[in-house]
Scaffold this active site. Structure first.
Site, short mmCIF file in Angstrom:
data_model
loop_
_atom_site.label_atom_id
_atom_site.label_comp_id
_atom_site.label_asym_id
_atom_site.label_seq_id
_atom_site.Cartn_x
_atom_site.Cartn_y
_atom_site.Cartn_z
N ASP A 1 -5.93 4.79 10.05
CA ASP A 1 -7.32 4.90 9.47
C ASP A 1 -7.84 3.72 9.05
OD1 ASP A 1 -7.00 7.61 10.55
OD2 ASP A 1 -7.19 8.42 8.40
N HIS B 1 0.90 -1.22 0.00
CA HIS B 1 -0.06 -0.02 0.01
C HIS B 1 1.01 1.39 0.16
CE1 HIS B 1 -3.37 -2.51 -0.08
NE2 HIS B 1 -4.26 -1.45 0.28
N GLU C 1 -9.62 14.02 14.80
CA GLU C 1 -9.06 14.20 13.44
C GLU C 1 -9.73 15.51 12.79
OE1 GLU C 1 -8.50 11.19 10.52
OE2 GLU C 1 -7.38 9.97 11.75
C1 LIG Z 1 -6.00 3.25 1.86
C2 LIG Z 1 -4.62 3.67 2.93
C3 LIG Z 1 -5.02 4.37 3.96
C4 LIG Z 1 -3.69 4.74 4.92
N1 LIG Z 1 -3.90 5.21 5.97
C5 LIG Z 1 -2.87 5.25 6.63
C6 LIG Z 1 -3.19 5.99 8.16
O1 LIG Z 1 -4.29 6.30 8.37
N2 LIG Z 1 -2.27 6.27 8.84
C7 LIG Z 1 -0.85 5.97 8.52
O2 LIG Z 1 0.04 6.17 9.11
N3 LIG Z 1 -0.68 5.44 7.24
C8 LIG Z 1 -1.86 5.19 6.43
N4 LIG Z 1 -1.46 4.70 5.17
C9 LIG Z 1 -0.17 4.34 4.76
C10 LIG Z 1 0.42 3.11 5.13
O3 LIG Z 1 0.82 3.16 6.35
C11 LIG Z 1 1.88 2.84 4.48
O4 LIG Z 1 1.72 3.06 3.04
C12 LIG Z 1 2.41 1.58 4.84
O5 LIG Z 1 3.79 1.51 4.36
C13 LIG Z 1 1.41 0.58 4.14
O6 LIG Z 1 1.64 -0.76 4.72
P1 LIG Z 1 1.99 -2.08 3.66
O7 LIG Z 1 1.86 -3.12 4.68
O8 LIG Z 1 1.10 -2.01 2.58
O9 LIG Z 1 3.61 -1.48 3.25
P2 LIG Z 1 4.47 -1.76 1.80
O10 LIG Z 1 4.00 -1.05 0.92
O11 LIG Z 1 4.34 -3.14 1.58
O12 LIG Z 1 5.67 -1.54 2.28
C14 LIG Z 1 6.14 0.03 2.71
C15 LIG Z 1 7.55 0.00 3.09
O13 LIG Z 1 7.90 -0.81 4.46
C16 LIG Z 1 8.55 -2.00 4.21
N5 LIG Z 1 8.29 -3.08 4.94
C17 LIG Z 1 7.05 -3.82 4.84
N6 LIG Z 1 7.19 -4.81 5.56
C18 LIG Z 1 8.16 -4.46 6.53
C19 LIG Z 1 8.66 -5.32 7.39
N7 LIG Z 1 7.80 -6.30 7.98
N8 LIG Z 1 9.91 -5.17 8.07
C20 LIG Z 1 10.49 -3.86 7.60
N9 LIG Z 1 9.99 -3.29 6.49
C21 LIG Z 1 8.88 -3.57 5.85
C22 LIG Z 1 8.61 -2.15 2.71
O14 LIG Z 1 10.02 -2.56 2.06
C23 LIG Z 1 8.48 -0.53 2.24
O15 LIG Z 1 9.70 -0.10 1.97
C24 LIG Z 1 -2.39 4.42 4.31
C25 LIG Z 1 -2.46 4.01 3.08
C26 LIG Z 1 -3.50 3.42 2.20
C27 LIG Z 1 -3.02 2.79 0.81
#
Ligand SMILES: Cc1cc2nc3c(=O)[nH]c(=O)nc-3n(C[C@H](O)[C@H](O)[C@H](O)COP(=O)(O)OP(=O)(O)OC[C@H]3O[C@@H](n4cnc5c(N)ncnc54)[C@H](O)[C@@H]3O)c2cc1C
Ligand SMILES: *[C@@H]1O[C@H](CO)[C@@H](O)[C@H](O)[C@H]1NC(C)=O
Ligand SMILES: *[C@@H]1O[C@H](CO)[C@@H](O)[C@H](O)[C@H]1NC(C)=O
Ligand SMILES: *[C@@H]1O[C@H](CO)[C@@H](O)[C@H](O)[C@H]1NC(C)=O
Length: 522
Positions: A152, A93, A268
């Site tokens: 969120d 994400h 918020e």
């Molecule tokens: C619809 C939506 C709503 C969101 N709302 C919020 C919010 O309310 N508050 C907020 O803070 N953020 C929010 N986000 C952002 C979100 O927290 C970040 O984009 C987060 O990185 C997404 O998590 P993911 O598991 O998909 O990560 P990924 O996109 O898979 O990874 C993100 C980064 O973290 C690294 N990573 C992933 N897993 C690990 C691990 N286990 N150990 C070390 N590194 C790792 C990856 O290599 C990459 O660099 C939102 C995103 C979306 C799409």
């Protein structure tokens, strides 16, 4: 074990580099190691993310069955003559390819199902790094407990949000998610599996929290719990006067040290610059039984409205006092009279509220579109200027998605973590969460919105507003050095210590790979 990894990877590379596609790669991989996949659909999926703006295909996908699998993979990359990049992918994400691993291996973290474990004292839960927050919640609720600090949206992985910060309306009170972690298991870029906490291996612990995946892969996190509330009183209040709006938000977060009965649990807010937004994402709140006559409340403010969003948790034992407690708090606020919208719902439904919007958008084909999101931390002292310059300036009157704004207390953030925030006691998050629709109106195209983001950043720069990007994205190390500011020497030191070959999370583009890339012969 390590040799096997090297061999398998070398085969992947050979196939990809030399193009021996007539050999069935799946068969080769299958013989060697069932945890690797070269399935084109999986490779394609790992090459994309929620941002939908760039693609980078990895050489292979790795499906770990344990932390030790990840340790073995990273160790092999570290020890091989020709390293390769390794990126953990939580739920993909990210917006700008942060979880990509060009010419490397993507570890699919969220596939592996390792059951969480709630401690007997109910003080914490141990979860797999790839676990989604929705599943953590679902699990802890069986014990009547839940994590304290949220995002969120809950279909994000624990490792993914802890690599950034993890913020929502609880952050003013509990701090970001990274302030609510007791212990981590981490695989460093040297392929060591280490347990760390504030007491043990603390430099690694603080490095990894907010560390953008640069220092290690989180395989287990121990997360603080509280007794789970049953219900939520959810209130929205409208303002046309920005200083009144921010005054009230800042007042509400200043109550963080008071007992629970005397403060809200979540603070918020969002900006409404066009009536269209009311019918947009997350706005099912303003239901037909609860209509907002925007035209009747719009002031002389160029039509911009601000909506304060607050909640109060309660359960059976406090149900008889909730009305009074909310009433006392609302009395202090200066919103436009008669623009109070209240909903009452189960705690889980509140936490999982964005998923409802997701389902709706998906059904209209509006979820898997490009998302040129921009998230900024803005010092409190400059938020008025930002309002004038951006909300009532650059944005014009079409936003193409929600724009969140809420303040946080810096004293709830641990300076030792790797995340950077502005240099003031209170700072705001402004989240421009826009969706691009090519083929729609000009103001909705990816190009238009991306240009506008650049214009906003330039405005801050020209005005000397010292913002920090949240979920940062930069292309050059010089820009990253500016981003980290005083923290850069620490970040650099941590990288040298925990991932000296720059194997991990290369998609963040902070450090150039520091290994000889494979050139084609075994
Ligand atoms: C619809 C939506 C709503 C969101 N709302 C919020 C919010 O309310 N508050 C907020 O803070 N953020 C929010 N986000 C952002 C979100 O927290 C970040 O984009 C987060 O990185 C997404 O998590 P993911 O598991 O998909 O990560 P990924 O996109 O898979 O990874 C993100 C980064 O973290 C690294 N990573 C992933 N897993 C690990 C691990 N286990 N150990 C070390 N590194 C790792 C990856 O290599 C990459 O660099 C939102 C995103 C979306 C799409
Ligand atoms: C919670 O878990 C149960 C199984 O344990 C499952 O049936 C249910 O769908 C889950 N709920 C959510 C919201 O994921
Ligand atoms: C906004 O509110 C502030 C503080 O109450 C007040 O001083 C100011 O005049 C108001 N601005 C407008 C445009 O009404
Ligand atoms: C907003 O839209 C109206 C038409 O709906 C237009 O007249 C006006 O110029 C627009 N304002 C800005 C700042 O773009």
């Amino acid at each position: 074990m390590a040799t096997k990894f090297v061999l398998t990877l070398a085969l992947c590379r050979l196939i990809v580099t030399v193009g021996l596609m007539s050999l069935d790669p799946r068969e080769l991989i299958g013989i060697n190691d069932h945890r690797f996949s070269l399935d084109p659909a999986q490779l394609e999926s790992a090459s994309r993310d929620f941002g939908g703006q760039n693609q980078a295909e990895p050489l292979a996908i790795f499906h770990p069955t344990s932390a030790d699998d990840i340790r073995g993979l990273v160790q092999a990359a570290y020890e091989s003559g020709h390293g390769w990049a390794v990126s953990a992918r939580g739920h993909g994400h990210s917006i700008n390819g942060q979880a990509h691993a060009k010419n490397g291996v993507v570890i699919e973290m969220s596939g592996s199902k390792q059951l969480p474990r709630v401690d007997e004292s109910l003080k914490y839960v141990d979860v797999w790094g790839g676990e989604l927050w929705i599943d953590v919640l679902n699990y802890t609720l069986r014990y009547g407990v839940a994590p304290k600090s949220w995002t969120d949206y809950l279909y994000l992985s624990v490792g993914g949000t802890l690599s950034n910060a993890g913020i929502s309306g609880q952050a003013f009170n509990h701090g970001p998610q990274i302030s609510n972690v007791y212990e981590l298991d981490v695989v460093t870029g040297k392929g060591e599996l280490r347990t760390c906490s504030e007491e043990q291996d603390s430099e690694l612990f603080h490095a990894v929290l907010g560390g953008l995946g640069q220092f290690g892969i989180i395989t287990r996190a121990r997360i603080a719990l509280e007794s789970a509330p049953q219900r939520v009183r959810w209130i929205r209040l409208l303002y046309s006067n920005f200083s009144r709006f921010t005054h009230d938000q800042e007042y509400l977060i200043s109550l963080h040290m008071l007992p629970a009965a005397q403060k809200f649990d979540y603070v918020e807010g969002f900006v409404i610059v066009d009536e269209g937004l009311i019918n947009n994402w997350r706005s099912s709140f303003f239901s037909p039984s609860n209509p907002v006559k925007i035209s009747s409340v719009v002031g002389a403010n160029g039509g911009v409205l601000y909506c304060l969003e607050i909640t109060k948790n309660y359960d059976q034992s406090s149900a008889h006092t909730i009305d009074q407690e909310v009433g006392e708090l609302l009395k202090e606020l200066q919103y436009i009279p008669a623009t109070e919208f209240t909903t009452d719902l189960p705690y889980v439904n509140f936490l999982n509220r964005v998923h409802k919007a997701e389902v709706k958008l998906r059904s209209k084909g509006l979820w898997e579109v490009p998302h040129p999101w921009l998230n900024l931390f803005i010092p409190k002292s400059r938020i008025d200027e930002f309002d004038k310059g951006v909300f009532r300036g650059i944005l014009g009157n079409k936003t193409s998605g929600p724009i969140l704004i809420y303040p946080m207390n810096k004293n709830k953030w641990d300076e030792r973590s790797s995340v950077v925030t502005p240099d003031e006691e209170v700072f705001y998050l402004v989240a421009l969460l826009r969706s691009a629709l090519d083929g729609g109106e000009e103001t909705q195209t990816l190009k238009y919105l991306s240009d506008q983001n650049r214009q906003i950043l330039r405005f801050c720069d020209d005005a000397g507003i010292k913002i920090k990007q949240y979920l940062p994205h930069y292309n050059t190390q010089k820009q990253w050095m500016d981003h980290f500011g005083d923290k850069w020497p620490t970040i650099y030191q941590r990288k040298m210590e925990f991932d000296p070959k720059h194997i991990l999370a290369t998609g963040q583009r902070i450090f150039q790979p520091n290994f000889r890339t494979y050139t084609g012969s075994l």
